[in-house]
Every structure is written in structure tokens, then in C-alpha cells.
Enzyme design. Sequence first.
Site, short mmCIF file in Angstrom:
data_model
loop_
_atom_site.label_atom_id
_atom_site.label_comp_id
_atom_site.label_asym_id
_atom_site.label_seq_id
_atom_site.Cartn_x
_atom_site.Cartn_y
_atom_site.Cartn_z
N HIS A 1 10.50 -9.39 2.55
CA HIS A 1 10.51 -8.23 1.66
C HIS A 1 11.94 -7.75 1.42
O HIS A 1 12.85 -8.09 2.17
CB HIS A 1 9.69 -7.07 2.25
N LYS B 1 12.55 -2.00 2.76
CA LYS B 1 11.26 -1.83 3.43
C LYS B 1 11.48 -1.43 4.88
O LYS B 1 12.28 -2.04 5.59
CB LYS B 1 10.44 -3.12 3.35
N1 NAP Z 1 -0.54 -1.67 -0.81
C1 NAP Z 1 0.26 -2.32 -1.65
O1 NAP Z 1 -0.16 -3.20 -2.44
C2 NAP Z 1 1.71 -1.95 -1.69
C3 NAP Z 1 2.59 -2.55 -2.60
C4 NAP Z 1 3.91 -2.07 -2.68
C5 NAP Z 1 4.33 -1.05 -1.83
N2 NAP Z 1 3.44 -0.53 -0.93
C6 NAP Z 1 3.79 0.60 -0.07
O2 NAP Z 1 3.78 1.77 -0.89
C7 NAP Z 1 4.71 2.71 -0.36
C8 NAP Z 1 5.70 3.11 -1.45
O3 NAP Z 1 6.44 1.99 -1.86
P1 NAP Z 1 7.68 2.14 -2.86
O4 NAP Z 1 8.28 0.79 -2.97
O5 NAP Z 1 7.27 2.87 -4.09
O6 NAP Z 1 8.63 3.07 -1.96
P2 NAP Z 1 9.77 4.09 -2.45
O7 NAP Z 1 10.36 3.63 -3.73
O8 NAP Z 1 10.66 4.26 -1.27
O9 NAP Z 1 8.96 5.47 -2.73
C9 NAP Z 1 8.40 6.21 -1.67
C10 NAP Z 1 7.86 7.54 -2.18
O10 NAP Z 1 7.49 8.34 -1.04
C11 NAP Z 1 8.38 9.48 -0.92
N3 NAP Z 1 8.84 9.63 0.45
C12 NAP Z 1 9.47 8.68 1.21
N4 NAP Z 1 9.72 9.18 2.44
C13 NAP Z 1 9.28 10.46 2.45
C14 NAP Z 1 9.26 11.50 3.44
N5 NAP Z 1 9.76 11.30 4.67
N6 NAP Z 1 8.72 12.69 3.11
C15 NAP Z 1 8.20 12.90 1.88
N7 NAP Z 1 8.19 11.95 0.89
C16 NAP Z 1 8.71 10.75 1.18
C17 NAP Z 1 9.56 9.16 -1.83
O11 NAP Z 1 10.15 10.39 -2.25
P3 NAP Z 1 11.74 10.43 -2.58
O12 NAP Z 1 11.89 9.72 -3.91
O13 NAP Z 1 12.02 11.91 -2.64
O14 NAP Z 1 12.43 9.72 -1.47
C18 NAP Z 1 8.86 8.39 -2.95
O15 NAP Z 1 8.16 9.25 -3.81
C19 NAP Z 1 5.35 2.02 0.86
O16 NAP Z 1 4.64 2.40 2.01
C20 NAP Z 1 5.16 0.54 0.55
O17 NAP Z 1 5.18 -0.26 1.72
C21 NAP Z 1 2.17 -0.95 -0.85
#
Ligand code: NAP
Length: 268
Positions: free
Chosen positions: A155, A159
Amino acid sequence: MPDRLRVVVSGATGRMGRALAEMIEADDDLELLGGIGRTSYELGWATTVGFPAIEAPEEAEWLLRDCSAVIDFSSPELFRRLVASQRAHLAHCALVVGTTGLEQSDIDTLRDLAGTGPVLPAPNFSVGVNLMVALAEDAARVLGDDYDIEIVESHHRRKIDAPSGTALQLGRAAAAGRGVSLDDVRRDGRTGMAGEARLRGEIGFHAVRGGDVVGEHRVMFLGERERIELGHVAATRELFADGALRAARWLTGRSPGLYTMRDVLGLA
Ligand SMILES: NC(=O)c1ccc[n+]([C@@H]2O[C@H](COP(=O)([O-])OP(=O)(O)OC[C@H]3O[C@@H](n4cnc5c(N)ncnc54)[C@H](OP(=O)(O)O)[C@@H]3O)[C@@H](O)[C@H]2O)c1
């Protein structure tokens, strides 16, 4: 014309949140009510990332009151804040959870929520990966523990959890195929002089982190005379957004309960 599905996205400011916003806006059957983020944002800023509004979980009641489905791709912290502040309102919506790195207490929370509404958590919403999970279980059942299982995942550098939720899901499926619990056979990485060779029946995990890799998974079945591999490469994160929207459509209007992507895809 049937009502449009009214969707709220949690994790709105993230990469998945923005991908979801774009796809929802482009679909005539879906309506993007708003997003949930770390904090409430000025309307102008929310609009620039594709949302009509973004609220902190504690301020999101007005969004959740009228929604059909909540799709959460955020972080364990944001997920917990959402549940703690809006539990009663979440009971009226379909809840699709893609956030990874959740702990056992969060899984227990999801089970509780499933007592009042339909809930579907999945560490990976790709159709291909969910098919691969089913294939891994079948392969492990047929091959037995004469074949060593190693799971390798890659990844992007941002991540934070390892091994990935998908790798663990593949491992659990392979363990189930062999009739054992993953907790009893899991081995994370290999280093140094452990003093003993690979144990029979172990399922090994290896995580690679770097660059902009969207997500790659490989399950290796290593025998004495042959090697079988199942592999999946995610090319774009729209793949996951697409699967999550498919899950949200399927889940909306269902009875309370905990569902899986296997149910959505008819693989159960
Ligand atoms: N299930 C699936 O198919 C799949 C696929 C892809 C990703 N995922 C998962 O989905 C999640 C999001 O992925 P992403 O790539 O979009 O991540 P990302 O770009 O880092 O976005 C994370 C989101 O959560 C918020 N956030 C992060 N840490 C926080 C905290 N401590 N308190 C409050 N808000 C927080 C961020 O807000 P800010 O912008 O303010 O930091 C942002 O809105 C991850 O857990 C990833 O592993 C799952």
C-alpha cells in the site's frame, strides 16, 4: 421515478471521501446530503472538495435526520466520535463502513448498531477482492496444510495500519477453509534467528509500504512440487467507492442486521 438515495459521507475531506463525492454527484439516482469531517467547515471550503456541507460528528444531526445511507471511510477516531454523538440517528440509516484499523471494541459497536439498523462493514469493497476471499477459503480447504500460506500486501506510504484489513480478511478466510482460527496460526513478518523453521499450518503476513500504491494483495499457497497464487491489484480508489455505493444501494431498506459483501455479491 423511485426516491433518490440520500447519502452522507463520513471522512469527507479524505481521498476516499472526495472520490465518493464525485461519484455520487455524477449519479442521478444518488443525492449527496453532506459530509462529516474532523471539524465543521465553512460552506465555501466544503464546496471546493465536492460537498454541499461538512460537519463535525457532534454537529451532524441535521444531516443524519434525513439520510438513507451513511458511508464511512475515515479513521477509527472519527468513526468513534460519530457513533458516540449520533447513535440514535444512525439507527435510521443504512451504515456502510470501510474504515480499517478498527479494534475489537469497534467491531462490538458495529454489532450493537446492527441491532437497530442494517450495517455492512468491509475492509475492502472491491468486487474482485471479495471474490478472491471466497477463492482463498476454497483453495485452503482443498490444499490443506501441506501447502504453506503466505499473504503479501502493498500500500501507499500514508497507510497507518499493517497488515491491511484486507490481508487479515484473506487470512481469516484461508484459516476458515482449514477449520482453524486465524489467531492461532497468524505470524506477522519474519526476521532474525527465530530458532525454528516455519511451523506447519502457520499463515504468514508481510506488509510493504511506499509510494502511491492503491492496494495489492497476493495469497501464496506454497507446496513441495507446485505453487498456487491468487492476486489482486487495485488500479484506482474509485474501485472501492463503486463497491461501497453498490453496498449502500443493496443495504438501504433492509432489516437490522450485520451484513457482508458476500451477501451483496451473492457469494454467501
Ligand atoms: N474498505 C475499503 O475498501 C477501503 C478502501 C480504501 C481505504 N479504506 C480505508 O478508508 C479509510 C480512509 O481512507 P483514505 O485513503 O480516504 O484516508 P485519508 O485520505 O487519510 O482520509 C481520512 C479521513 O478521516 C479523517 N481523519 C483522519 N484521522 C482523524 C482523526 N484522528 N480524527 C478525526 N478525523 C480523522 C481525515 O480528516 P482530515 O482530512 O482532517 O485529516 C479524513 O477525512 C482508511 O481507514 C482506509 O484504510 C478502505
